[in-house]
Design a protein around this motif. Structure first.
Motif, PDB file in Angstrom:
ATOM      1  N   GLU A  11       0.826  -1.219   0.000  1.00 35.20           N
ATOM      2  CA  GLU A  11       0.000   0.000   0.000  1.00 35.20           C
ATOM      3  C   GLU A  11       0.859   1.267   0.000  1.00 35.20           C
ATOM      4  OE1 GLU A  11      -4.183  -1.515   1.870  1.00 35.20           O
ATOM      5  OE2 GLU A  11      -2.678  -0.790   3.272  1.00 35.20           O
ATOM      6  N   TRP A  12       1.997   1.175   0.643  1.00 35.32           N
ATOM      7  CA  TRP A  12       2.957   2.293   0.613  1.00 35.32           C
ATOM      8  C   TRP A  12       3.368   2.557  -0.842  1.00 35.32           C
ATOM      9  CZ3 TRP A  12       5.696   5.250   4.399  1.00 35.32           C
ATOM     10  CH2 TRP A  12       6.807   5.933   3.918  1.00 35.32           C
ATOM     11  N   ILE A  13       3.629   1.468  -1.559  1.00 34.60           N
ATOM     12  CA  ILE A  13       4.038   1.609  -2.974  1.00 34.60           C
ATOM     13  C   ILE A  13       2.875   2.196  -3.805  1.00 34.60           C
ATOM     14  CG2 ILE A  13       4.716   0.322  -5.055  1.00 34.60           C
ATOM     15  CD1 ILE A  13       6.220  -1.628  -3.145  1.00 34.60           C
ATOM     16  N   GLU A  14       1.667   1.733  -3.520  1.00 42.89           N
ATOM     17  CA  GLU A  14       0.489   2.294  -4.227  1.00 42.89           C
ATOM     18  C   GLU A  14       0.414   3.805  -4.010  1.00 42.89           C
ATOM     19  OE1 GLU A  14      -2.765  -1.352  -4.347  1.00 42.89           O
ATOM     20  OE2 GLU A  14      -2.810   0.066  -2.691  1.00 42.89           O
ATOM     21  N   ASP A  15       0.614   4.220  -2.746  1.00 42.47           N
ATOM     22  CA  ASP A  15       0.584   5.656  -2.436  1.00 42.47           C
ATOM     23  C   ASP A  15       1.708   6.392  -3.181  1.00 42.47           C
ATOM     24  OD1 ASP A  15      -1.629   5.540  -0.858  1.00 42.47           O
ATOM     25  OD2 ASP A  15      -0.526   5.306   1.031  1.00 42.47           O
TER      26      ASP A  15
END
Lengths: 225, 181
Positions: A11-15
């Motif tokens: 999710e960090w990467i998605e952000d």
């Protein structure tokens, strides 16, 4: 700080890919990607997966739109038929309007007043009885008034002829038709219309009137009323 | 500066924005030309419609896969016509009309550049996505619509937010694997 557990890191990467990270976090992510090939490939995996999902959604919308647009296109054959029907319909409406205009404006024609063979039926006036001869004279006087444009006088004379008892039906009917015309020209629409209706409804008429002339009179009465 | 029609179409399809409008513009601008061009190869109007639609979808995939250089040798119209011709040949071959296809090809061959066919060889995103399970498709669609994990949990009746996040990750990884295996 880049999360250690897989789910949070994903999710960090998605952000990061959506531009939702703070400047400091973004720089940290890029530095880690440069130094850690595994993290870099993780970023690529997330990027690819979302691109596939977005592209699939785009293609679905694209397909749906084309299908909808195709279904609204009329087939060529149908277009041709519709065009022909439109032309025919327009022509029919134009012809109908022109015909109504003709009926409403063309003058009602009456038999030649100089010598109405249909009224005399080739009989020699000299061989007629006194009563018949006088009635013929009244009829021809009526025709003369019509020619002069003195319609009330013509109407009075034709009314007299039509009311004369013992005449041949042919002659009575001819007088009624002329009376109808004289009333029409004199502006007596109501009586003219009633008489016209009587003449039109006659199924065993001895004196034939032209249906076209009757229609002209009917339309013009309605127009002027 | 206002975008040209072609620029708007390509930008919208690349960025996945205003897709419906872009599809409509593409259709309004090129459909009739493309369809009548294809009708030079196949006789049936309904086949021509199908081939024209397939050509436009191939154009979309080309744009999605590698972009489309408007300053390059192939313009949108040229690309569509060439793709339309190739798709028509494939269609005719499928229908065992190879002989007629060859004859038509020799009569109508043009100097237009061939489109690259990479986009055709690999499964498209749409095809890959359709191979995902229904549950995954639904979940990803909700996220694409801009829903957040709590909303998705509620809509799909998933027991916890944690599970929603885990399922999303699993579905996306599966999607990536399906595309690249």
């Amino acid at each position: 700080m880049i999360p250690a557990d897989e789910l949070s890191r994903w999710e960090w990467i998605e952000d990061y890919l959506n531009g939702n990270l703070e400047e400091k976090e973004r720089k940290e992510t890029e530095l880690e990607a440069r130094n850690n090939p595994a993290f870099q490939s993780e970023i690529e995996e997330v990027r690819r997966a979302w691109k596939i999902a977005r592209d699939a959604q785009t293609e679905q919308v694209f397909r749906d739109t084309l299908t909808r647009l195709r279904s609204t296109e009329k087939p060529a054959a149908r277009r041709g038929i519709i065009r022909i029907l439109t032309v025919l319909g327009t022509a029919s409406v134009a012809a109908a309007i022109a015909f109504v205009f003709f009926l409403a404006t063309a003058p009602v024609r009456m038999p030649d007043p100089e010598y109405d063979m249909r009224v005399l039926r080739s009989r020699d006036p000299m061989l007629l009885g006194e009563k018949q001869r006088k009635t013929y004279e009244v009829f021809f006087s009526g025709q003369a008034r019509l020619t002069e444009g003195n319609y009330p006088a013509a109407a009075a004379l034709f009314r007299q002829v039509a009311a004369t008892p013992g005449l041949r039906p042919y002659f009575t009917e001819a007088a009624e038709w002329h009376l109808c015309y004289a009333l029409f020209k004199a502006g007596n629409w109501q009586e003219s219309e009633a008489l016209l209706q009587k003449i039109s409804q006659r199924t065993d008429a001895a004196y034939r009137t032209d249906p076209l002339e009757r229609w002209k009179m009917r339309v013009q009465i309605q127009w002027k009323k | 500066m206002a975008l040209t029609k072609d620029q708007f179409i390509i930008t919208s399809l690349t960025e996945n924005t205003d897709v419906e409008k872009a599809a409509q513009l593409l259709y309004d601008t090129y459909w009739k030309k493309l369809r009548s061009f294809i009708l030079g190869y196949v006789r049936s109007p309904s086949d021509a419609d199908d081939i024209a639609q397939e050509s436009m979808i191939r154009f979309l995939r080309k744009v999605q896969k590698s972009g489309f250089d408007l300053n390059g040798p192939a313009h949108v119209k040229t690309y569509l016509l060439t793709t339309g011709k190739n798709t028509a040949f494939e269609f005719m071959r499928d229908k065992k009309y190879a002989e007629r296809a060859e004859k038509a090809f020799s009569e109508k061959e043009t100097d237009t550049p061939e489109p690259d066919t990479d986009a055709d060889q690999e499964a498209s995103a749409w095809e890959t996505f359709s191979r995902l399970g229904a549950a995954c498709q639904r979940l990803i669609r909700l996220f694409l619509e801009g829903k957040k994990s709590p909303e998705v949990r509620e809509i799909l009746g998933i027991s916890s937010e944690e599970n929603v996040r885990a399922q999303k990750k699993r579905c996306l990884q599966k999607l990536d694997k399906l595309q690249h295996r």
